[in-house]
Design an enzyme around this catalytic site. Sequence first.
Site, PDB file in Angstrom:
ATOM      1  CB  THR A  91      -0.824  15.067 -82.905  1.00 13.42           C
ATOM      2  OG1 THR A  91      -1.483  13.822 -82.678  1.00 13.42           O
ATOM      3  CG2 THR A  91       0.284  14.856 -83.922  1.00 13.42           C
TER       4      THR A  91
ATOM      5  N   PRO B 135       4.051  18.577 -84.173  1.00 12.95           N
ATOM      6  CG  PRO B 135       4.373  20.691 -85.152  1.00 12.95           C
ATOM      7  CD  PRO B 135       3.919  20.025 -83.879  1.00 12.95           C
TER       8      PRO B 135
ATOM      9  N   GLY C 204       4.058  13.072 -82.912  1.00 14.27           N
ATOM     10  CA  GLY C 204       3.169  12.037 -83.425  1.00 14.27           C
ATOM     11  C   GLY C 204       2.803  11.057 -82.329  1.00 14.27           C
TER      12      GLY C 204
ATOM     13  CB  ILE D  87      -5.872  20.302 -84.204  1.00 14.43           C
ATOM     14  CG1 ILE D  87      -4.500  20.208 -83.526  1.00 14.43           C
ATOM     15  CG2 ILE D  87      -7.001  20.408 -83.183  1.00 14.43           C
ATOM     16  CD1 ILE D  87      -4.256  18.949 -82.745  1.00 14.43           C
ATOM     17  CB  THR D  88     -10.417  17.100 -86.113  1.00 14.60           C
ATOM     18  OG1 THR D  88      -9.632  16.019 -86.614  1.00 14.60           O
ATOM     19  CG2 THR D  88     -11.751  17.127 -86.847  1.00 14.60           C
TER      20      THR D  88
ATOM     21  CD  GLN E 132      -8.457  -3.758-110.051  1.00 15.96           C
ATOM     22  OE1 GLN E 132      -7.940  -2.745-109.607  1.00 15.96           O
ATOM     23  NE2 GLN E 132      -8.015  -4.380-111.131  1.00 15.96           N
TER      24      GLN E 132
ATOM     25  N   GLY F 166     -13.455  -0.393-112.353  1.00 15.21           N
ATOM     26  CA  GLY F 166     -12.539  -0.281-113.487  1.00 15.21           C
ATOM     27  C   GLY F 166     -12.123   1.160-113.721  1.00 15.21           C
TER      28      GLY F 166
ATOM     29  CD  GLU G 110      -9.376   9.373 -82.557  1.00 12.66           C
ATOM     30  OE1 GLU G 110      -9.579   8.603 -81.600  1.00 12.66           O
ATOM     31  OE2 GLU G 110     -10.246  10.133 -83.011  1.00 12.66           O
TER      32      GLU G 110
END
Length: 379
Positions: free
Chosen positions: A126, A128, A131, A157-158, A336, A339, A363
């Site tokens: 990827t 900028p 994508g 980048i991981t 939800q 709560g 990914e």
Amino acid sequence: MGFEESENQRMIAQMIRDFGDKEIRPKMMEWDETQEFPVELFKKLGSLGLMGVLVPQEYGGSGFGYHEYVTAISELSRIDGSIGLSMAAHNSLCTGHILQFGSEEQKRKYLPKLATAEWIGAWGLTEPNTGSDAGNMRTVAEKDGDHFVINGAKNFITHGKSGNVAVVIVRTGEVGDSHGMTAFIIEKGTQGFSAGRKENKLGMRASETTELIFDNCRVHKDNIIGEVGEGFIQAMKVLDGGRISIAALSLGIAQGALDVALQYSKERHQFNQPISKFQGIAFKLADMATKVEAAKLLTHQAADLKNKGKSVNKESAMAKYYASEVAVENSTDAVQIFGGYGYTKDYPAEKFYRDSKLCTIGEGTSEIQKLVISRSLLK
């Protein structure tokens, strides 16, 4: 089709649960708050064989198949999505790319270090401004004798900062040419190769995400994976397997959200009874559980095909698309059910909620998965 859990899967699941109770749960909110990538934790995961699940034993890995791999990721993600994400990215992207397409010399050089987490791996596609439009990437490698000089940047980048080695796909031909991109292995410390800005993320905050910067970075031709021009084709095949990883990640988050919601619904009393006794809550739990089972079947179907060496293009996209959407739906329902407490950091529902959204983006977005699925149907 039958996907009864194997003894190996049960063993892996129990090992991760025990490890998670001791090593992950006590610190995961601290890592989340500080956005710390816990490198030492991944070294420990490496010692358990979880950083090279699919790597053959001859290269220092565990030598398991995709069913065991799905179990490992989903059990980690059931505890903390950040840890599951980083484990998945390391296994399926950097390590997986070298395993699937690297030369024998490259495999013997890098896989033993990656499989044991002596080295952490990163993977860069990827950019900028691209994508999902990877064909228009602007990071360029120009040939200079026996070297290539790379200029440009990758983002999202991981392990871009903490990684010891990265597989990156850059342009060596014309813009838009699927045969105009090449995959390179680049080690940390290579001149002109550095990490850029670290992202400040909504969720998955203990999984490091940064830019990669290339400033006249010289890489020897021996570091090319496969041949010049094969990078994009390789990347698409790597992502077919990567979608199974994100499906497993999503499955774990969806199951984790169900776990905490179910437990809370039994403990929380209103009008002199547990809220699980109210049909409005019970039906939510029924929907959540059914979605988890459906996501599990889709994910293991893709894993089964992958183990058999068959095409998983459509099936992995289906698994990733459905499971990721379920992760978001289940985590939303968990908040939800909790709560007001679901909106606080004193309870686990909000973290599943924040972590889940990345699964529909990373990914390949849900929209890209639907494109892949529809194209397969319309061939």
